[in-house]
Design an enzyme around this catalytic site. Structure first.
Site, PDB file in Angstrom:
ATOM      1  N   LYS A  22       0.767  -1.127   0.155  1.00 56.13           N
ATOM      2  CA  LYS A  22       0.029   0.070  -0.101  1.00 56.13           C
ATOM      3  C   LYS A  22       0.853   1.207  -0.123  1.00 56.13           C
ATOM      4  O   LYS A  22       0.633   2.146  -0.789  1.00 56.13           O
ATOM      5  CB  LYS A  22      -0.849  -0.007   1.244  1.00 56.13           C
ATOM      6  CG  LYS A  22      -1.549   1.160   1.378  1.00 56.13           C
ATOM      7  CD  LYS A  22      -2.447   1.207   2.864  1.00 56.13           C
ATOM      8  CE  LYS A  22      -1.542   1.586   4.117  1.00 56.13           C
ATOM      9  NZ  LYS A  22      -1.278   2.991   4.094  1.00 56.13           N
ATOM     10  N   ASN A  23       1.823   1.370   0.825  1.00 61.36           N
ATOM     11  CA  ASN A  23       2.719   2.556   1.043  1.00 61.36           C
ATOM     12  C   ASN A  23       3.675   2.766  -0.223  1.00 61.36           C
ATOM     13  O   ASN A  23       4.146   3.874  -0.127  1.00 61.36           O
ATOM     14  CB  ASN A  23       3.357   2.522   2.283  1.00 61.36           C
ATOM     15  CG  ASN A  23       2.482   2.766   3.659  1.00 61.36           C
ATOM     16  OD1 ASN A  23       1.423   3.091   3.480  1.00 61.36           O
ATOM     17  ND2 ASN A  23       2.952   2.732   4.716  1.00 61.36           N
ATOM     18  N   CYS A 117      -4.708  13.228  13.307  1.00 62.98           N
ATOM     19  CA  CYS A 117      -5.224  11.737  13.002  1.00 62.98           C
ATOM     20  C   CYS A 117      -5.043  10.908  14.053  1.00 62.98           C
ATOM     21  O   CYS A 117      -4.354  11.316  15.374  1.00 62.98           O
ATOM     22  CB  CYS A 117      -4.428  11.183  11.854  1.00 62.98           C
ATOM     23  SG  CYS A 117      -3.059  10.109  12.047  1.00 62.98           S
ATOM     24  N   ARG A 122       0.895  14.274  13.513  1.00 54.51           N
ATOM     25  CA  ARG A 122       1.434  14.174  12.105  1.00 54.51           C
ATOM     26  C   ARG A 122       1.441  15.339  10.898  1.00 54.51           C
ATOM     27  O   ARG A 122       0.781  15.388  10.038  1.00 54.51           O
ATOM     28  CB  ARG A 122       0.659  13.093  11.150  1.00 54.51           C
ATOM     29  CG  ARG A 122       0.736  11.696  12.102  1.00 54.51           C
ATOM     30  CD  ARG A 122       0.033  10.720  11.346  1.00 54.51           C
ATOM     31  NE  ARG A 122       0.675  10.047  10.322  1.00 54.51           N
ATOM     32  CZ  ARG A 122       0.543   8.817   9.679  1.00 54.51           C
ATOM     33  NH1 ARG A 122      -0.662   8.304   9.807  1.00 54.51           N
ATOM     34  NH2 ARG A 122       1.088   8.294   8.751  1.00 54.51           N
ATOM     35  N   ASP A 309       4.951   0.508  11.970  1.00 53.02           N
ATOM     36  CA  ASP A 309       3.887  -0.063  11.531  1.00 53.02           C
ATOM     37  C   ASP A 309       3.668  -1.638  11.952  1.00 53.02           C
ATOM     38  O   ASP A 309       2.699  -2.328  11.671  1.00 53.02           O
ATOM     39  CB  ASP A 309       3.642  -0.107   9.979  1.00 53.02           C
ATOM     40  CG  ASP A 309       3.543   1.359   9.505  1.00 53.02           C
ATOM     41  OD1 ASP A 309       3.057   2.243  10.367  1.00 53.02           O
ATOM     42  OD2 ASP A 309       3.588   1.629   8.205  1.00 53.02           O
ATOM     43  N   ARG A 401      -8.671  -0.290   4.804  1.00 53.08           N
ATOM     44  CA  ARG A 401      -7.799   0.778   4.262  1.00 53.08           C
ATOM     45  C   ARG A 401      -6.352   0.220   3.741  1.00 53.08           C
ATOM     46  O   ARG A 401      -5.653   0.853   2.842  1.00 53.08           O
ATOM     47  CB  ARG A 401      -7.476   1.744   5.233  1.00 53.08           C
ATOM     48  CG  ARG A 401      -8.368   2.910   5.683  1.00 53.08           C
ATOM     49  CD  ARG A 401      -7.965   3.998   6.481  1.00 53.08           C
ATOM     50  NE  ARG A 401      -6.524   4.343   5.812  1.00 53.08           N
ATOM     51  CZ  ARG A 401      -5.771   4.865   6.423  1.00 53.08           C
ATOM     52  NH1 ARG A 401      -5.835   4.824   7.820  1.00 53.08           N
ATOM     53  NH2 ARG A 401      -4.255   5.135   6.093  1.00 53.08           N
TER      54      ARG A 401
HETATM   55  C1  UD1 Z   1       4.836   6.857   6.531  1.00 54.99           C
HETATM   56  C2  UD1 Z   1       3.816   5.586   6.285  1.00 54.99           C
HETATM   57  C3  UD1 Z   1       3.103   5.001   7.630  1.00 54.99           C
HETATM   58  C4  UD1 Z   1       4.401   4.647   8.542  1.00 54.99           C
HETATM   59  C5  UD1 Z   1       5.279   6.070   8.631  1.00 54.99           C
HETATM   60  C6  UD1 Z   1       6.673   5.555   9.537  1.00 54.99           C
HETATM   61  C7  UD1 Z   1       2.916   6.169   4.286  1.00 54.99           C
HETATM   62  C8  UD1 Z   1       1.654   6.329   3.108  1.00 54.99           C
HETATM   63  N1  UD1 Z   1       2.604   5.959   5.639  1.00 54.99           N
HETATM   64  O1  UD1 Z   1       3.729   7.829   6.994  1.00 54.99           O
HETATM   65  O2  UD1 Z   1       2.669   3.792   7.452  1.00 54.99           O
HETATM   66  O3  UD1 Z   1       3.846   4.780   9.907  1.00 54.99           O
HETATM   67  O4  UD1 Z   1       5.662   6.401   7.319  1.00 54.99           O
HETATM   68  O5  UD1 Z   1       7.401   4.613   8.903  1.00 54.99           O
HETATM   69  O6  UD1 Z   1       3.815   5.516   3.596  1.00 54.99           O
HETATM   70  N2  UD1 Z   1       6.753  14.490  10.872  1.00 54.99           N
HETATM   71  C9  UD1 Z   1       6.724  15.923  10.899  1.00 54.99           C
HETATM   72  N3  UD1 Z   1       6.700  16.938   9.809  1.00 54.99           N
HETATM   73  C10 UD1 Z   1       6.638  16.434   8.559  1.00 54.99           C
HETATM   74  C11 UD1 Z   1       6.475  15.095   8.417  1.00 54.99           C
HETATM   75  C12 UD1 Z   1       6.748  14.136   9.568  1.00 54.99           C
HETATM   76  O7  UD1 Z   1       7.046  16.363  12.452  1.00 54.99           O
HETATM   77  O8  UD1 Z   1       6.448  17.360   7.645  1.00 54.99           O
HETATM   78  C13 UD1 Z   1       6.970  13.614  11.809  1.00 54.99           C
HETATM   79  C14 UD1 Z   1       5.777  12.830  12.106  1.00 54.99           C
HETATM   80  O9  UD1 Z   1       4.683  13.202  12.872  1.00 54.99           O
HETATM   81  C15 UD1 Z   1       6.291  11.527  12.783  1.00 54.99           C
HETATM   82  C16 UD1 Z   1       7.729  11.379  11.844  1.00 54.99           C
HETATM   83  O10 UD1 Z   1       7.963  12.554  11.125  1.00 54.99           O
HETATM   84  O11 UD1 Z   1       6.463  11.749  13.918  1.00 54.99           O
HETATM   85  C17 UD1 Z   1       7.698  10.223  10.817  1.00 54.99           C
HETATM   86  O12 UD1 Z   1       6.675  10.631  10.056  1.00 54.99           O
HETATM   87  P1  UD1 Z   1       6.552  10.120   8.357  1.00 54.99           P
HETATM   88  O13 UD1 Z   1       7.872   9.533   8.005  1.00 54.99           O
HETATM   89  O14 UD1 Z   1       6.422  11.259   7.578  1.00 54.99           O
HETATM   90  O15 UD1 Z   1       5.503   9.420   8.414  1.00 54.99           O
HETATM   91  P2  UD1 Z   1       4.605   9.198   7.166  1.00 54.99           P
HETATM   92  O16 UD1 Z   1       5.285   9.486   5.906  1.00 54.99           O
HETATM   93  O17 UD1 Z   1       3.057  10.140   7.606  1.00 54.99           O
END
Ligand code: UD1
Length: 432
Positions: A22-23, A117, A122, A309, A401
């Site tokens: 999915k990701n 969420c 996030r 995850d 999902r």
């Molecule tokens: C992706 C995955 C999700 C997985 C996560 C971590 C997808 C669609 N989802 O989520 O399944 O759990 O990686 O492996 O691929 N953060 C910030 N600012 C930002 C972006 C992130 O502070 O602009 C923080 C987040 O709140 C979190 C951390 O960075 O604490 C990691 O998040 P991130 O790797 O961005 O997760 P996703 O990409 O949302």
């Protein structure tokens, strides 16, 4: 709203196949916005998030043909709007992956800011700051992120992520592939899904080096073309199946997986008493060792370490392991919502801050529980499979999902699990 009914205590035995990731499929679908030519994607999992992503592309004006259930032929030739609506973003945060490609190809994009969420706040501040470094003007208008490239085209830049972000890295790669000049991304996420996206983009004509490492170098090109690509297997579904075999004391042959992508999970579970044998490069044979499951601490970290995850599923397994284990979550705050449901089923878990202490083994008994997010739902299914008696899991739309046909797949290997729809009793809801 659908629910699952599980009669626990049946060992899972037989062969189970892993679907596409999915990701990985989510950013790959978004990447098709980068070209007017047709991109064909195979092994796209049939899960709700991908149906949402497809709807997003169609809303923007792309044509999506589905000659087979898991193959999408996408042509983003006549893009009519540059806006992902709140309706889509609120159901799926990964809609923000439209920002990078729209900004890169058309110089403008508008996406609703994802709200809080279930697993934490996030934010997407790191994505937005990186777009600004690439020359975009980013503003917030009535809850929408509006990004424009004032000169029409973004410009390559040095981007150093303060924190590793998976979708942030993907968004910036997609923004940079059509930018003028060179972009360096430092402290990039190294997840296999990043490599898969980069693999697709290179087939489309992009110049990307270093994907899968923490430094990615991109040479912007004028345009990208069509390509054909198959999505990698879902490593989290694979890990969930490994836990399913171990927790039910069964034996599963897990096919169509990519063991290379879950080395940390395999290593952790092996040390916790799960026998994981590699049959060939895409098949694992899994069973619990005769000596039983042992408590073993784990900490979630960015790839290649133990993934967040898999945290909920691992915690469920630890309720059945002998001894005291700690589960430390470092990626997301508020990602222990499954713990209270597991406790209701008989688990001994204490949460302090970002750490859970699990004392096992404790006999789990069936209960009515609530699914709170995608991976938490998976952990409750696993708990239900090993519990005594009936478990009813409400709000299973979360699991739809991201897990393809989980009821059908688990039933085929001996689980007593069924889906009940509140409207149509007995209907097989979202399963294919
Ligand atoms: C992706 C995955 C999700 C997985 C996560 C971590 C997808 C669609 N989802 O989520 O399944 O759990 O990686 O492996 O691929 N953060 C910030 N600012 C930002 C972006 C992130 O502070 O602009 C923080 C987040 O709140 C979190 C951390 O960075 O604490 C990691 O998040 P991130 O790797 O961005 O997760 P996703 O990409 O949302």
């Amino acid at each position: 709203m659908d629910k699952f009914l599980i009669q626990g205590g049946k060992p899972l035995k037989g062969r189970i196949e892993v679907s596409g990731a999915k990701n990985s499929a989510l950013p790959c679908l978004a990447a098709t916005l980068l070209t007017p030519e047709t991109v064909t994607l195979h092994n796209v999992p049939y899960v709700k998030d991908l149906i949402t992503q497809r709807r997003l592309l169609e809303d923007l004006g792309a044509t999506v043909l589905t000659p087979e259930l898991r193959t999408h032929k996408i042509t983003a030739k006549n893009i009519e709007t540059f806006e992902a609506s709140y309706d889509l973003v609120k159901t799926m945060r990964a809609s923000v992956l439209a920002l990078g490609p729209l900004l890169s190809r058309f110089g403008k994009a508008k996406v609703s800011l994802p709200g809080g969420c279930a697993i934490g706040t996030r934010p997407i501040d790191l994505h937005l700051r990186a777009f600004e470094q690439l020359g975009a003007e980013v503003s917030l208008e009535s809850g929408d992120v509006v990004a424009t490239a004032p000169k029409g085209r973004l410009k390559g830049a040095e981007i150093d992520f303060g924190k590793v972000t998976v979708t942030g890295t993907e968004n910036v790669i997609m923004a940079a592939v059509l930018a003028a000049g060179k972009t360096m991304i430092r402290n990039a996420a190294k997840e296999p899904e990043i490599e898969d996206l980069a693999g697709l983009l290179v087939k489309m004509g992009a110049k990307i080096a270093g994907a899968g490492t923490d430094t990615i170098e991109i040479d912007g090109v004028e345009e990208l073309g069509g390509a054909e690509h198959s999505i990698i297997p879902d490593r989290i579904e694979t890990g969930t199946f490994i836990v399913a075999a171990a927790i039910t004391d069964g034996e599963l042959e897990i096919a169509k997986c990519e063991p290379r992508h879950i080395e940390a999970v395999i290593d952790q579970l092996s040390r916790a008493g799960v026998d994981i044998e590699t049959i060939d490069k895409s098949t694992l044979r899994v069973r619990r060792r005769a000596s039983g499951l042992k408590a073993l601490d784990v900490t979630t970290e960015p790839h290649p370490l133990f993934p967040t995850d898999m945290q909920a599923q691992y915690m469920t397994l630890m309720t059945q392991a002998a001894g005291r284990s700690t589960v430390t979550e470092t990626i997301f705050e508020n990602r222990f919502m499954h713990a209270s449901e597991l406790i209701r089923m008989g688990a001994d878990i204490t949460i302090t801050g970002n750490q859970a202490v699990v004392n096992g083994p404790k006999k789990l008994t069936g209960a009515r529980v609530n699914a709170s997010d995608l991976r938490a739902s998976a952990s409750l299914v696993l708990a239900g499979l090993c519990a005594e008696g009936e478990t009813i899991i409400d709000r299973v739309y979360h699991i739809d999902r991201g897990y393809e046909s989980i009821v059908r797949k688990f039933r085929a290997v001996g689980a007593d699990i069924e889906r009940r729809s509140e409207q149509l009793d007995g209907e097989d809801g979202f399963e294919v």
